[in-house]
Design a protein around this motif. Structure first.
Motif, PDB file in Angstrom:
ATOM      1  N   ASP A  88     -71.445 -12.936 -44.912  1.00  0.00           N
ATOM      2  CA  ASP A  88     -70.460 -12.279 -45.852  1.00  0.00           C
ATOM      3  C   ASP A  88     -71.242 -11.187 -46.671  1.00  0.00           C
ATOM      4  OD1 ASP A  88     -72.216 -13.622 -47.647  1.00  0.00           O
ATOM      5  OD2 ASP A  88     -70.603 -14.721 -48.515  1.00  0.00           O
ATOM      6  N   THR A  89     -70.431 -10.462 -47.293  1.00  0.00           N
ATOM      7  CA  THR A  89     -70.885  -9.571 -48.286  1.00  0.00           C
ATOM      8  C   THR A  89     -71.006 -10.179 -49.849  1.00  0.00           C
ATOM      9  OG1 THR A  89     -68.590  -8.704 -48.642  1.00  0.00           O
ATOM     10  CG2 THR A  89     -70.054  -7.511 -46.867  1.00  0.00           C
ATOM     11  N   ASN A  96     -73.786 -10.730 -37.920  1.00  0.00           N
ATOM     12  CA  ASN A  96     -73.231  -9.844 -38.900  1.00  0.00           C
ATOM     13  C   ASN A  96     -71.999  -8.883 -38.166  1.00  0.00           C
ATOM     14  OD1 ASN A  96     -72.576  -7.905 -40.796  1.00  0.00           O
ATOM     15  ND2 ASN A  96     -74.701  -6.905 -40.674  1.00  0.00           N
ATOM     16  N   PHE A 100     -69.941  -7.032 -39.586  1.00  0.00           N
ATOM     17  CA  PHE A 100     -69.692  -5.565 -40.286  1.00  0.00           C
ATOM     18  C   PHE A 100     -70.286  -4.468 -39.562  1.00  0.00           C
ATOM     19  CE2 PHE A 100     -69.039  -8.723 -43.667  1.00  0.00           C
ATOM     20  CZ  PHE A 100     -67.922  -8.516 -44.223  1.00  0.00           C
ATOM     21  N   ASN A 123     -63.733 -13.137 -43.378  1.00  0.00           N
ATOM     22  CA  ASN A 123     -63.824 -11.736 -43.643  1.00  0.00           C
ATOM     23  C   ASN A 123     -63.192 -10.749 -42.403  1.00  0.00           C
ATOM     24  OD1 ASN A 123     -65.988 -12.212 -41.819  1.00  0.00           O
ATOM     25  ND2 ASN A 123     -67.425 -11.866 -43.663  1.00  0.00           N
ATOM     26  N   ILE A 124     -63.186 -11.637 -41.081  1.00  0.00           N
ATOM     27  CA  ILE A 124     -62.783 -10.653 -40.218  1.00  0.00           C
ATOM     28  C   ILE A 124     -61.176 -11.141 -40.258  1.00  0.00           C
ATOM     29  CG2 ILE A 124     -62.394 -10.715 -37.578  1.00  0.00           C
ATOM     30  CD1 ILE A 124     -65.467 -11.666 -37.431  1.00  0.00           C
ATOM     31  N   GLU A 184     -60.916  -8.937 -44.863  1.00  0.00           N
ATOM     32  CA  GLU A 184     -61.706  -7.844 -45.462  1.00  0.00           C
ATOM     33  C   GLU A 184     -62.290  -6.722 -44.800  1.00  0.00           C
ATOM     34  OE1 GLU A 184     -65.737  -8.449 -48.290  1.00  0.00           O
ATOM     35  OE2 GLU A 184     -65.772  -9.628 -46.489  1.00  0.00           O
ATOM     36  N   MET A 185     -62.760  -6.789 -43.561  1.00  0.00           N
ATOM     37  CA  MET A 185     -63.186  -5.787 -42.940  1.00  0.00           C
ATOM     38  C   MET A 185     -62.190  -4.803 -42.211  1.00  0.00           C
ATOM     39  SD  MET A 185     -65.826  -7.962 -40.200  1.00  0.00           S
ATOM     40  CE  MET A 185     -65.834  -6.410 -39.099  1.00  0.00           C
ATOM     41  N   THR A 186     -62.653  -3.720 -42.478  1.00  0.00           N
ATOM     42  CA  THR A 186     -61.557  -2.530 -42.261  1.00  0.00           C
ATOM     43  C   THR A 186     -62.316  -1.540 -41.413  1.00  0.00           C
ATOM     44  OG1 THR A 186     -61.907  -1.308 -44.177  1.00  0.00           O
ATOM     45  CG2 THR A 186     -59.816  -2.784 -44.142  1.00  0.00           C
ATOM     46  N   THR A 187     -61.583  -0.773 -40.583  1.00  0.00           N
ATOM     47  CA  THR A 187     -62.034   0.373 -39.841  1.00  0.00           C
ATOM     48  C   THR A 187     -62.042   1.611 -40.810  1.00  0.00           C
ATOM     49  OG1 THR A 187     -59.888   1.133 -39.317  1.00  0.00           O
ATOM     50  CG2 THR A 187     -61.104  -0.086 -37.563  1.00  0.00           C
ATOM     51  N   TYR A 205     -57.287  -3.186 -40.856  1.00  0.00           N
ATOM     52  CA  TYR A 205     -58.020  -4.238 -40.788  1.00  0.00           C
ATOM     53  C   TYR A 205     -58.436  -4.914 -39.529  1.00  0.00           C
ATOM     54  CZ  TYR A 205     -57.291  -5.118 -45.807  1.00  0.00           C
ATOM     55  OH  TYR A 205     -57.207  -4.680 -47.311  1.00  0.00           O
TER      56      TYR A 205
END
Ligand SMILES: [Zn+2]
Length: 372
Positions: free
Chosen positions: A82-83, A115, A117, A148-149, A152-155, A160
């Motif tokens: 995670d972040t 990871n 990210f 987070n997938i 949270e994670m974006t391009t 998303y």
């Protein structure tokens, strides 16, 4: 004769509460009914060779190992990328998890992660597959993906990233090819998208973690969209065993889980941190579901043992949870829950054996192969 009886009593008491009991203590008035009750529950729990497929343990202590030995407990120790650093930076976390597995030889197995990210790097798939290949060779039996997938994670253009993103496809293929298991924490409980409700089991969590409270972030993906991507992952990878963490985020209605089981033979769910949701649904409905799908539900708790935790507190927390869960699934005792009384499900013994042991071994091969 009397001495032998006292010694036996002392053994009975110390076996379960995990502290030495002198003969004098054994001669004192019996412990409260509740403690006795927990003792019986933990004793029966231990006899079934329990496997907890969802823990986060990053500290080693002989007093904790003693608990695992006493309960004949096997666990899957899960790392999270995670972040926010809830369990610390990934490499350090992995090292501590490996320390826990080594310190509890034969009682713990590792669920690694990667990871996500860096998914847009050219060598992402190749280097992640290589990393997992090495972890499997060292004994890891599963891989975790986290919420987070999807949430949270974006391009770079703000889209998303979902769990079925093609970037992850080579990783899922590698996990399936090596006969390992994907533990997928995808999305969150529905309460995450709903107005605050103090009666919700998740009320405190979202109060303390507003960044994950999607009710406050209506611009983020809806739950339905994220779970549809998870279902697409299941469909695209029929040879990949997937354990949906936290009842597969379908915690409010076992019928929805049943529909997914019927559609995706490669899918099971764990009970981690969602037993309360089984407790508050209609008793007969939940009981029938667990009997009908007794091969598809694996026991997990989400219990933690962190570097900052006092071992005595952790031992108590773990014991309390196991005793509560056992009483709910295996007995017809009345259990207190948020001002209510919930009747235990009193499941048949073969069903308990599957939920607490057999399903873990079948869905996560290697998790307890040095059992007994
Ligand atoms: Zn967890």
């Amino acid at each position: 004769m009397i001495a032998a009886t006292l010694a036996a009593l002392a053994f009975h008491a110390s076996w379960i509460v995990g502290r030495p009991v002198s003969s004098a203590a054994a001669a004192e008035p019996a412990p409260t009914a509740n403690n006795d009750n927990d003792d019986d529950a933990l004793r029966a729990f231990a006899v079934i060779d329990p496997v907890d497929t969802h823990v986060h343990a990053f500290k080693s202590d002989p007093a904790f190992t003693e608990l695992m030995t006493r309960l004949q407990l096997h666990v899957l120790d899960i790392c999270v990328a995670d972040t926010q650093g809830i369990y610390g930076e990934l490499a350090a976390q992995l090292a501590r998890a490996k320390g826990f597995v080594a310190a509890n030889a034969g009682h713990a197995r590792l669920c690694v992660t990667f990871n996500p990210f860096t998914f847009q790097r050219k060598d992402f798939a190749q280097s992640t597959v290589k990393q997992l290949h090495e972890e499997f060779a060292e004994g890891a039996v599963a891989v975790k993906i986290w919420k987070n997938i999807g949430m949270e994670m974006t391009t770079p253009d703000g889209k998303y990233v979902m769990p079925d993103d093609p970037a992850f496809a080579p990783i899922y293929r590698e996990i399936a090819a090596e006969n390992k298991t994907l533990v997928a924490h995808v999305a969150e409980p529905s309460s995450c998208w709903q107005p605050p409700n103090p009666d919700s089991p998740d009320y405190d969590y979202y109060k303390e973690n507003p960044e994950w409270y999607m009710y406050l972030h209506p611009d983020h993906p809806r739950k339905e969209v994220i779970l549809a991507a998870r279902d697409h992952l299941l469909e695209e990878n029929p040879r990949l065993r997937v354990v949906g963490a936290h009842l597969g985020s379908m915690e409010t209605d076992v019928d929805e889980i049943a529909r997914h089981f019927d559609r995706y033979p490669n899918f099971a769910v764990d009970t981690a941190a969602r037993m309360e949701y089984l407790m508050i649904q209609p008793r007969e409905k939940v009981r029938n579901f667990l009997i009908k799908y007794q091969d598809r539900v694996v026991y997990g708790t989400d219990l933690e043992f962190l570097a900052k935790d006092a071992t005595t507190d952790a031992v108590k927390d773990w014991q309390d949870t196991y005793a509560r869960d056992w009483k709910f699934l295996a007995t017809d005792q009345m259990l207190p829950l948020r001002g209510r009384e919930i009747e235990g499900l009193n499941l048949p013994e073969p069903v308990l054996r599957r939920i607490f042991h057999d399903n873990a071994v079948r869905w996560i091969p290697g998790i307890a192969d040095s059992a007994k």
